[in-house]
Design a protein around this motif. Structure first.
Motif, PDB file in Angstrom:
ATOM      1  N   VAL A  74       0.878  -1.245   0.122  1.00 54.15           N
ATOM      2  CA  VAL A  74      -0.007   0.196   0.068  1.00 54.15           C
ATOM      3  C   VAL A  74       0.930   1.602  -0.001  1.00 54.15           C
ATOM      4  O   VAL A  74       0.113   1.789  -0.630  1.00 54.15           O
ATOM      5  N   ALA A  75       2.286   1.361   0.665  1.00 56.17           N
ATOM      6  CA  ALA A  75       2.715   2.820   0.887  1.00 56.17           C
ATOM      7  C   ALA A  75       3.565   2.397  -0.655  1.00 56.17           C
ATOM      8  O   ALA A  75       3.473   3.659  -0.765  1.00 56.17           O
ATOM      9  N   VAL A  76       3.763   2.014  -1.078  1.00 55.82           N
ATOM     10  CA  VAL A  76       4.509   1.712  -2.962  1.00 55.82           C
ATOM     11  C   VAL A  76       2.931   1.873  -3.661  1.00 55.82           C
ATOM     12  O   VAL A  76       3.432   3.678  -4.449  1.00 55.82           O
ATOM     13  N   LEU A  77       1.986   1.857  -3.133  1.00 54.35           N
ATOM     14  CA  LEU A  77       0.720   2.496  -4.580  1.00 54.35           C
ATOM     15  C   LEU A  77       0.302   3.807  -4.200  1.00 54.35           C
ATOM     16  O   LEU A  77      -0.073   4.467  -5.212  1.00 54.35           O
ATOM     17  N   GLY A 123       2.744   7.737   3.280  1.00 52.26           N
ATOM     18  CA  GLY A 123       3.265   6.441   2.701  1.00 52.26           C
ATOM     19  C   GLY A 123       4.429   5.999   4.094  1.00 52.26           C
ATOM     20  O   GLY A 123       5.042   5.663   3.879  1.00 52.26           O
ATOM     21  N   ILE A 124       5.032   7.531   4.110  1.00 50.56           N
ATOM     22  CA  ILE A 124       5.731   7.028   4.965  1.00 50.56           C
ATOM     23  C   ILE A 124       5.505   6.670   6.833  1.00 50.56           C
ATOM     24  O   ILE A 124       6.161   5.582   7.221  1.00 50.56           O
ATOM     25  N   VAL A 125       4.245   6.715   7.114  1.00 51.82           N
ATOM     26  CA  VAL A 125       3.480   6.129   7.974  1.00 51.82           C
ATOM     27  C   VAL A 125       3.189   4.814   7.780  1.00 51.82           C
ATOM     28  O   VAL A 125       3.787   3.519   8.694  1.00 51.82           O
ATOM     29  N   LEU A 126       3.327   4.063   6.900  1.00 52.00           N
ATOM     30  CA  LEU A 126       3.115   2.839   6.225  1.00 52.00           C
ATOM     31  C   LEU A 126       4.244   2.195   6.000  1.00 52.00           C
ATOM     32  O   LEU A 126       4.614   0.840   6.780  1.00 52.00           O
ATOM     33  N   TRP A 127       5.055   2.813   5.893  1.00 51.92           N
ATOM     34  CA  TRP A 127       6.326   2.469   6.080  1.00 51.92           C
ATOM     35  C   TRP A 127       7.349   1.828   7.169  1.00 51.92           C
ATOM     36  O   TRP A 127       7.272   0.688   7.864  1.00 51.92           O
ATOM     37  N   ILE A 128       6.738   3.004   8.151  1.00 57.51           N
ATOM     38  CA  ILE A 128       7.619   2.850   9.101  1.00 57.51           C
ATOM     39  C   ILE A 128       6.262   1.720  10.616  1.00 57.51           C
ATOM     40  O   ILE A 128       6.737   0.787  10.815  1.00 57.51           O
ATOM     41  N   VAL A 129       5.266   1.428   9.877  1.00 61.14           N
ATOM     42  CA  VAL A 129       4.234   0.342  10.304  1.00 61.14           C
ATOM     43  C   VAL A 129       4.680  -0.781   9.707  1.00 61.14           C
ATOM     44  O   VAL A 129       4.399  -1.936  10.502  1.00 61.14           O
TER      45      VAL A 129
END
Length: 71
Positions: free
Chosen positions: A23-26, A34-40
């Motif tokens: 999802v971060a890439v999408l 995207g950054i929050v999703l990378w951290i998660v």
């Protein structure tokens, strides 16, 4: 650091971590979401790989199926 996560918990965290990467890439890897999703994703994948969750340790939760002796 004693393991405190069972197999099902680790698999679920792994799947959630991989989904967060996708999802971060999408949505765009450099957007705020995207950054929050990378951290998660990083947190989920690291805790799944180690089998240890610091939040579980603080709350005395153990999903390995053994009974906790701490009170």
């Amino acid at each position: 650091m004693t393991k405190n996560m069972g197999t099902v918990d680790r698999v679920v965290r792994g799947v959630v971590g991989i989904a967060a990467v996708v999802v971060a890439v999408l949505v765009g890897a450099t957007t705020v979401l995207g950054i929050v999703l990378w951290i998660v994703a990083a947190l989920m994948l690291v805790t799944a790989a180690l089998g240890f969750c610091p939040v579980y340790a603080a709350l005395h939760i153990d999903t390995l199926g053994r009974r906790s002796t701490r009170v």
